[in-house]
Each structure stands twice: as structure tokens, then as C-alpha cells.
Design an enzyme around this catalytic site. Structure first.
Site, PDB file in Angstrom:
ATOM      1  N   HIS A  18      26.226  15.692  19.589  1.00 30.20           N
ATOM      2  CA  HIS A  18      26.232  16.206  18.307  1.00 30.20           C
ATOM      3  C   HIS A  18      26.551  17.779  18.397  1.00 30.20           C
ATOM      4  O   HIS A  18      27.221  18.455  17.467  1.00 30.20           O
ATOM      5  CB  HIS A  18      25.104  16.026  17.672  1.00 30.20           C
ATOM      6  N   LYS A  42      20.491   1.998   9.086  1.00 32.60           N
ATOM      7  CA  LYS A  42      19.528   2.389  10.339  1.00 32.60           C
ATOM      8  C   LYS A  42      18.001   2.294   9.984  1.00 32.60           C
ATOM      9  O   LYS A  42      17.575   3.286   9.220  1.00 32.60           O
ATOM     10  CB  LYS A  42      19.991   3.883  10.869  1.00 32.60           C
ATOM     11  N   ARG A  92      33.287   9.390  19.748  1.00 36.17           N
ATOM     12  CA  ARG A  92      32.758   9.328  21.148  1.00 36.17           C
ATOM     13  C   ARG A  92      33.965   8.460  21.837  1.00 36.17           C
ATOM     14  O   ARG A  92      34.374   8.713  23.036  1.00 36.17           O
ATOM     15  CB  ARG A  92      31.517   8.630  21.462  1.00 36.17           C
ATOM     16  N   SER A 130      22.330   8.633  19.849  1.00 36.18           N
ATOM     17  CA  SER A 130      20.883   8.952  19.290  1.00 36.18           C
ATOM     18  C   SER A 130      20.024   7.705  20.142  1.00 36.18           C
ATOM     19  O   SER A 130      18.936   7.814  20.435  1.00 36.18           O
ATOM     20  CB  SER A 130      20.673   9.030  18.200  1.00 36.18           C
TER      21      SER A 130
END
Length: 162
Positions: A18, A42, A92, A130
């Protein structure tokens, strides 16, 4: 400052991937707003939204044109409120692209003056998320080089009390 971009995400916690995108974007735009959102998909975040904002502020404190805020609701509305014309999305791998493309197309449908810029993270962070950071930390693994050094202790303290 007319050239404003928003980099949205949950950042639970912020990773070096990030931060890589933030730093590179800060060289392109007059202002980059890191927008921490509450993502209903999430479940059980490790850090509160306020804590995530503070962690990001801690690691970007020396980047003069980066601001960190939280928001709820539609990203297109937030972008309009902030005068931003660009949404930055970090990628990514190819697997990220399909979801992010769908979101970009929806955002464009809702506001066709808002562009999405996809930025590939540096290859050394292409595996990083994360979720992986939290898993490694929970099982006692080393998270150095995965997250900014300034927040390693914050993560470890939170994990131990989690």
C-alpha cells in the site's frame, strides 16, 4: 491543488505494498487522499477505522501532499465532495484486476467524469496483503519488510490483545 487523486481501501493494516502505491502516486498528483473505508464485506477488522487512519498518518507524515481520512458511502460521492477526478487502485496480480475492473466500470457509470488509474505494486510486494500480514503476526511470524517499521509494534500489540 487541482490534481487530486483518491486511494481508497480498508488498510487493515497498511502494508508496504500500500505504501509503495501511495508514495508513487504522491509523485504524480498534487494531492493524494488515502481514504479508509468501512468495507461491509470484510468481517471482523483488526483495527478500528480511526486506528487505521492514525497508522497511515504515522507512516506518511513526511509526505507533504498525502492526506488521510475515513469515509462511508459511495466512493464516487466522496470523490466529488473532495474535488478528485482520479481513483487510484493498486493491483498485485492479474487476479485483482477482474474485481477492480468491475468496480471501476460501476464508478464510471455513476460518474463518468471520474477516472480509475490502476497502479501495479512493485513486484517485491506482489504477494502481500493485509490478511496475510495478520495471519503471519497471529502465528508469531516476522512481519518486518511486510509493513512499515513504524507500525510493527502497533500490530503486534493489537494481535496479542485480539
Amino acid at each position: 491543488m487541482g490534481n487530486i487523486a483518491i486511494y481508497p481501501g480498508s488498510f487493515d493494516p497498511i502494508t508496504n505494498g500500500h505504501l509503495d502505491v501511495i508514495l508513487r502516486a504522491s509523485k504524480i498528483f498534487d494531492k493524494v487522499i488515502v481514504a479508509v473505508l468501512e468495507n461491509p464485506e470484510k468481517k471482523s477488522p483488526l483495527f478500528t477505522i480511526g486506528e487505521r487512519v492514525e497508522l497511515i498518518k504515522k507512516v506518511t507524515k513526511n509526505v507533504y501532499n498525502v492526506e488521510v481520512e475515513s469515509f462511508r458511502g459511495l466512493l464516487v460521492n466522496y470523490a466529488k465532495e473532495k474535488g478528485a477526478k482520479v481513483i487510484i487502485k493498486g493491483l498485485r496480480a492479474v487476479s485483482d484486476f477482474e474485481y477492480e475492473l468491475q468496480m471501476a466500470m460501476m464508478n464510471n457509470k455513476l460518474n463518468n467524469e471520474l477516472e480509475t488509474l490502476f497502479m501495479m505494486t512493485s513486484s517485491k510486494y506482489s504477494f502481500l496483503s493485509s490478511s496475510l500480514v495478520k495471519q503471519v503476526a497471529m502465528y508469531g511470524g516476522c512481519i518486518k519488510d511486510l509493513v512499515p517499521d513504524e507500525i510493527i509494534e502497533d500490530i503486534l500489540k493489537k494481535i496479542k490483545g485480539y
